[in-house]
Scaffold this motif. Sequence first.
Motif, PDB file in Angstrom:
ATOM      1  N   GLY A 120       0.732  -1.308  -0.095  1.00 47.40           N
ATOM      2  CA  GLY A 120       0.145   0.057  -0.026  1.00 47.40           C
ATOM      3  C   GLY A 120       0.672   1.169  -0.078  1.00 47.40           C
ATOM      4  N   ILE A 121       2.069   1.403   0.894  1.00 44.36           N
ATOM      5  CA  ILE A 121       2.863   2.405   0.837  1.00 44.36           C
ATOM      6  C   ILE A 121       3.375   2.724  -0.591  1.00 44.36           C
ATOM      7  CG2 ILE A 121       5.144   3.201   1.738  1.00 44.36           C
ATOM      8  CD1 ILE A 121       4.413   1.877   4.338  1.00 44.36           C
ATOM      9  N   LEU A 122       3.853   1.457  -1.165  1.00 46.65           N
ATOM     10  CA  LEU A 122       4.182   1.629  -2.410  1.00 46.65           C
ATOM     11  C   LEU A 122       3.369   2.139  -3.633  1.00 46.65           C
ATOM     12  CD1 LEU A 122       6.637  -1.573  -2.754  1.00 46.65           C
ATOM     13  CD2 LEU A 122       7.352   0.872  -2.530  1.00 46.65           C
ATOM     14  N   ALA A 123       2.180   1.712  -3.233  1.00 44.10           N
ATOM     15  CA  ALA A 123       0.923   2.179  -4.314  1.00 44.10           C
ATOM     16  C   ALA A 123       0.732   3.639  -4.151  1.00 44.10           C
ATOM     17  CB  ALA A 123      -0.403   1.241  -4.086  1.00 44.10           C
ATOM     18  N   VAL A 124       0.777   4.132  -2.718  1.00 46.57           N
ATOM     19  CA  VAL A 124       0.635   5.569  -2.495  1.00 46.57           C
ATOM     20  C   VAL A 124       1.856   6.459  -3.212  1.00 46.57           C
ATOM     21  CG1 VAL A 124       0.810   7.514  -0.912  1.00 46.57           C
ATOM     22  CG2 VAL A 124      -0.425   5.224  -0.457  1.00 46.57           C
ATOM     23  N   GLY A 125       2.961   5.837  -3.190  1.00 49.15           N
ATOM     24  CA  GLY A 125       4.090   6.552  -3.792  1.00 49.15           C
ATOM     25  C   GLY A 125       3.984   6.538  -5.611  1.00 49.15           C
ATOM     26  N   TRP A 126       3.439   5.443  -6.004  1.00 51.48           N
ATOM     27  CA  TRP A 126       3.094   5.215  -7.415  1.00 51.48           C
ATOM     28  C   TRP A 126       2.000   6.446  -7.878  1.00 51.48           C
ATOM     29  CZ3 TRP A 126       4.641   4.341 -12.196  1.00 51.48           C
ATOM     30  CH2 TRP A 126       3.789   4.302 -13.070  1.00 51.48           C
ATOM     31  N   ILE A 127       0.872   6.539  -7.060  1.00 48.37           N
ATOM     32  CA  ILE A 127      -0.313   7.481  -7.502  1.00 48.37           C
ATOM     33  C   ILE A 127       0.501   8.937  -7.334  1.00 48.37           C
ATOM     34  CG2 ILE A 127      -2.209   8.282  -6.600  1.00 48.37           C
ATOM     35  CD1 ILE A 127      -3.014   5.332  -5.734  1.00 48.37           C
ATOM     36  N   VAL A 128       1.154   9.298  -6.306  1.00 49.02           N
ATOM     37  CA  VAL A 128       1.705  10.573  -6.263  1.00 49.02           C
ATOM     38  C   VAL A 128       2.502  10.718  -7.733  1.00 49.02           C
ATOM     39  CG1 VAL A 128       3.041  12.294  -5.074  1.00 49.02           C
ATOM     40  CG2 VAL A 128       1.477  10.766  -3.747  1.00 49.02           C
ATOM     41  N   PHE A 129       3.439   9.825  -7.939  1.00 52.36           N
ATOM     42  CA  PHE A 129       4.522   9.929  -8.769  1.00 52.36           C
ATOM     43  C   PHE A 129       3.562  10.085 -10.380  1.00 52.36           C
ATOM     44  CE2 PHE A 129       6.352   7.911 -12.546  1.00 52.36           C
ATOM     45  CZ  PHE A 129       7.643   8.618 -12.672  1.00 52.36           C
TER      46      PHE A 129
END
Length: 342
Positions: A120-129
Amino acid sequence: MLYGIAAATAALLLAALLAALLRVPARRAGLVDRRRQRPVPVVGGIAVVVVTCLVSWAGEWTRVAPLGEGVGELLVAGAGVAVLGLVVDVWRLRARVLVAGTAVAAACVVPYDETGIWGGILAVGWIVFASLAFKGLDHADGLAGTVGVVTAFGVGVCAAAEVMDGLAVLLSVFAAALTGFLMHNWHPARVGLGAGGALFTGFLLSSSAVFTRAGYALGPTAGVLFCLGAVAAADFLLVLLARGTARRPLLRRGPDHLAHRLRRLGLTPQGGVVLLGAGSFSSVLVGVLVHTGWTGRGAVLWVAGGVLLAVLVLVRVPVQPPQTARRDVSTQVRGQLRVRNG
C-alpha cells in the motif's frame, strides 16, 4: 452496455459544451496559462472533473451502474486533488503542499486489505508520482488529454477483465469527457487542462490501475503499472535527467519536455502529439496484454528499453533555455559591461 454508451456520449457532449462556456469567464477572471505565446484559459480540467463526477454519480444514484466498493471514495479523492490543483492554477503553492495533499488522497483510496501495508505504501508513492507526471505532460496542446484517453481505455479493459464493471464505466465516462475537452485543446488550443485537470487525470488513472492490480504479485504489478504510465514516466525521467545534469531547479518550468524536444527535431505540434499518443497506445497495449495473460511478463522489458532509449536520445537534443534564464544571462552581461566601461 447501453447505459455505458449513453453515459459516454453524454459525458463527451457535456464536457465539450461546458469547456466552451467557461472560456470567457476564465479569461475575465485571469484564470489562464501564460506559458504559451497567448493566454489560454485553464478551465478544461474543471469541465472534465465536473462532468465525470456528475455522470458517474447519476449512474450510482439511479443504481443503473453502481460504482462498486471503493470506487466512489476514489472519485471523491480525485475531486479533492482536482480542487488542490485548481488552487495551484489560481495561487502559487509550494510543491511540498501539492505532494502532501496528493499523498493524503492516495492513502485514503489504496485497498490495503489486498495490497498489504508495504504494498500500500508503494501504491501511494506510485499514485503521487503518476499524478505529478501527468501534470508535467500538460506542456503541449492535446498531449495530456490524448495520453489520458488512451490510458483510460487500457485501464478500463483491465477493470473489465477483473469484473469491476463500475470502475470500467467510470473510466469510459472519463475518457469520453477528456475527448470532449480535446475538441478545444487540439493545437492551437482554445482551452487548457490546467493543474487541476492534469492532477485529476493522473490520480484517477493511477488509482484505478492500482485497484485492478490489487492482490497480484508485486513484481508483475509494477511492470503493468509502468506500461500503463510509460509516456508520463518517460517525460518525468527526461526532465529529471536533463535538469539534474544541467544543475537547474527540477520544479521550475522550462521548454525541455518530450514534446518540446520533438519540435526541435522538426516535428509539428500535432505530429509530436500523434507520435507520443502512438507510443502511449503501444505501451498501454503491452500492459493490458500482460495483465490479461495474453503475453509474457518479458514484454515489459521491451517497453522499459524503449523508454530508456527515448530518454537517452532526446536528452541530447538541445532546447531553447527558458525566458527567465535568458533574461538572467542578459542582465549579467549588461552588468559586466557597465563594470568594464566604468
